[in-house]
Design an enzyme around this catalytic site. Sequence first.
Site, mmCIF file in Angstrom:
data_model
loop_
_atom_site.group_PDB
_atom_site.id
_atom_site.type_symbol
_atom_site.label_atom_id
_atom_site.label_comp_id
_atom_site.label_asym_id
_atom_site.label_seq_id
_atom_site.Cartn_x
_atom_site.Cartn_y
_atom_site.Cartn_z
ATOM 1 N N ASP A 64 53.571 -44.359 9.995
ATOM 2 C CA ASP A 64 55.015 -44.559 9.833
ATOM 3 C C ASP A 64 55.683 -43.567 8.883
ATOM 4 O O ASP A 64 56.881 -43.368 8.928
ATOM 5 C CB ASP A 64 55.294 -45.995 9.337
ATOM 6 N N HIS A 65 54.906 -42.928 8.014
ATOM 7 C CA HIS A 65 55.503 -42.042 6.999
ATOM 8 C C HIS A 65 55.634 -40.591 7.484
ATOM 9 O O HIS A 65 56.719 -40.044 7.538
ATOM 10 C CB HIS A 65 54.646 -42.043 5.733
ATOM 11 N N ARG A 380 64.163 -47.275 -3.423
ATOM 12 C CA ARG A 380 63.913 -46.345 -4.538
ATOM 13 C C ARG A 380 64.917 -45.209 -4.509
ATOM 14 O O ARG A 380 65.172 -44.651 -3.440
ATOM 15 C CB ARG A 380 62.501 -45.745 -4.433
HETATM 16 C C1 MIC Z 1 56.843 -45.002 -1.233
HETATM 17 O O1 MIC Z 1 57.717 -45.766 -0.873
HETATM 18 O O2 MIC Z 1 56.878 -44.361 -2.309
HETATM 19 C C2 MIC Z 1 55.636 -44.817 -0.330
HETATM 20 C C3 MIC Z 1 55.698 -43.467 0.237
HETATM 21 O O3 MIC Z 1 55.689 -45.746 0.716
HETATM 22 C C4 MIC Z 1 54.401 -45.056 -1.184
HETATM 23 C C5 MIC Z 1 53.128 -44.728 -0.542
HETATM 24 C C6 MIC Z 1 52.858 -43.260 -0.466
HETATM 25 O O4 MIC Z 1 53.137 -42.519 -1.402
HETATM 26 O O5 MIC Z 1 52.310 -42.844 0.553
HETATM 27 C C7 MIC Z 1 54.290 -46.472 -1.757
HETATM 28 O O6 MIC Z 1 55.279 -47.144 -1.880
HETATM 29 O O7 MIC Z 1 53.200 -46.872 -2.171
HETATM 30 FE FE1 SF4 Z 2 58.308 -46.299 3.850
HETATM 31 FE FE2 SF4 Z 2 60.273 -46.193 2.121
HETATM 32 FE FE3 SF4 Z 2 59.084 -48.467 2.585
HETATM 33 FE FE4 SF4 Z 2 57.790 -46.581 1.245
HETATM 34 S S1 SF4 Z 2 59.623 -47.643 0.599
HETATM 35 S S2 SF4 Z 2 56.976 -47.842 2.932
HETATM 36 S S3 SF4 Z 2 58.580 -44.751 2.263
HETATM 37 S S4 SF4 Z 2 60.271 -47.288 4.063
#
Ligand code: MIC
Ligand code: SF4
Length: 647
Positions: A64-65, A380
């Site tokens: 998904d990323h 975030r």
């Molecule tokens: C995020 O929201 O920062 C991420 C990307 O989903 C991370 C995981 C990652 O860095 O791959 C998370 O929330 O753990």
């Molecule tokens: Fe994906 Fe954003 Fe959720 Fe992290 S915070 S899992 S990057 S949708």
Amino acid sequence: MGKNIVEKIFEAHCAYGELKAGSPIGLKVDQVYTQDATGTMAWLQFEAIGLDRVRVPLAVSYVDHNMMQSDFMNPDDHRFLQTVAAKYGAYFSRPGNGICHQVHLEQFSAPGKIALGTDSHTPTGGGIGMIAIGVGGLDAATVMGGSAFELTMPQVVKINLKGKLQRPWVTAMDVILEILRRLTVKGGVGKIMEYGGPGVKDLSVPERATITNMGAELGATTSVFPSDRRTKLYLEAVGRPEAFIELEADKGAKYAEVITVDLGQVEPMIAQPHSPDSVVTVRSLAGTKVQQVCIGSCTNSSYQAMKAVASVLKDNAVAEGVNLLINPGSKQVYEMISREGLTADMIAAGARMLEASCGPCIGMGGAPASGQVSVRSYNRNFKGRSGTKDAQVFLASPVSCVVFAVKGEMVDGREAGLAVKPFKEPKKYLINRSSLIPPKADTSGIQVIKGPNIKEVSVKEPLRDRIEAEVLLKLGDNITTDDIMPAGSKVLPFRSNIPAISEFVFTNIDNTFSSRAQEAKTKGGGIIVGGENYGQGSSREHAAIAPMFLGIQAVLVRSFARIHRSNLINFGILPLQFEKSEDYDRIENGDVLSISSVAAGLDSTQHYTVENRTRGYMFTVVSTLNERERDVIKQGGLLAYTRAKAV
Ligand code: MIC
Ligand code: SF4
């Protein structure tokens, strides 16, 4: 004595240890899931353990990323994740099937169970009454290998909800923003937030999941809601009625603290740049011009959220100065809103539709222009995370976001003159599992395919008894794992290649860090110094593996965030804390610190005397490792420890 929900679930899963706040406890885990950005490492580590099949009842590998396919690297990772899931008995959720947390909530979440996910927003599952915890890849790998999951028993805090939300302009997102305003990004460290009280029944499961999802921003280990009539309705609607059990706290259950939130008093809230706890009312920012709006992410991309957004867009248009980007959370949600014609309403209003994935939330496209104001329904807004360093990123509810997109500026939804269609929870959700490939019984003959960018897992040498190293970087409070190991479309493709990704460590703070660290490595390595809540945010273990690869020996701070602390230990980096907080002030960049008798210190009081050789004074630091953590650190990390235990 009455029990709270956390105690009930932990007790039913306890492998060893005591349910006493501060004591180590081992838990039997029901479900483990990975996502692609952290999953390649987790699965490489699982492979390195050397088993032929996962030893948990359910494992799922999501993609998904890293969705952009601008060269071979990301698609190679997707292929690796598909083949490795097939080989070792996990489900595979294909790219396009949606964001792991949203899909997991729809397809697998179940009250009373325990899930681990290699992503910090795994607590989304708490919305349905499960204990769902975000962990680093190596922790997930060892649990998939059959180990119990060990954590320090957190305190349980009750968030007592009363009253009803002022719908439709006040939403679950505003509730969690209000809690962040009160408690800050450190407010949940070492705690589990258990929701209760008469206000719970006002919230649907997807709304509860928004709150538990963003509980990650409090630094909480996880958050959990009771499982009640609304949970039952949700599970029936998603076609899994058999997963329902009722779960609530007993009368007289004990909590470390009780915080009351009156839902009826919550207003539309917004987090300002650059922290999710920098929260004010939308009303106080009314009139601020907005240039980009992004709606979606694992926090706010449910059918309910999308439907509200579409109803505002119907017969309205996106303002001239605004770019509106929408990513529904799952293929199922996407299909549902499309069949109802809601995607058409979004497109007609001028929205840009993105695939069901993380997208702009992780800087995978959708970066704002220089200096632009971007308001997102995400969780975030750390500086630079959007891909544009000087962008001003705000966080607000999906309905606030869509109002801003139509008006071109911030305005309290209650005063915008727009309408949202009242929402009625569906009795049946559309169910489509075509992008979810189930595990196979016979895995013989399945080949795991690794592309050239997938490099083997790096391991550290066992801990040194004397650490003499230079302070390569002194940082302030609340340093995020995005600061340590940035994400975004340029860096993420190297998640399976530690030597390559190591060049980006701290690059947004100091782009000489990686080369200085490489140099220091030849002279004994480096030390990083930080303030409070070091390593908050993402679960990415790359924020520990890459510094390990660069020769970092210890991280010395005032306090740590939970997942990052575990990741440091897992990769053999000593997590140290100042005994006297004021000693932090005396250290400067470039100082050489010397710590001797590390092994003896580890085996006794975990107090260590440090000599600042540059400035000529001594001070004391401590580590707070439990027995297992000490063994892990001594061996040079969890992989070495797990292998040693296996022989
Ligand atoms: C995020 O929201 O920062 C991420 C990307 O989903 C991370 C995981 C990652 O860095 O791959 C998370 O929330 O753990
Ligand atoms: Fe994906 Fe954003 Fe959720 Fe992290 S915070 S899992 S990057 S949708």
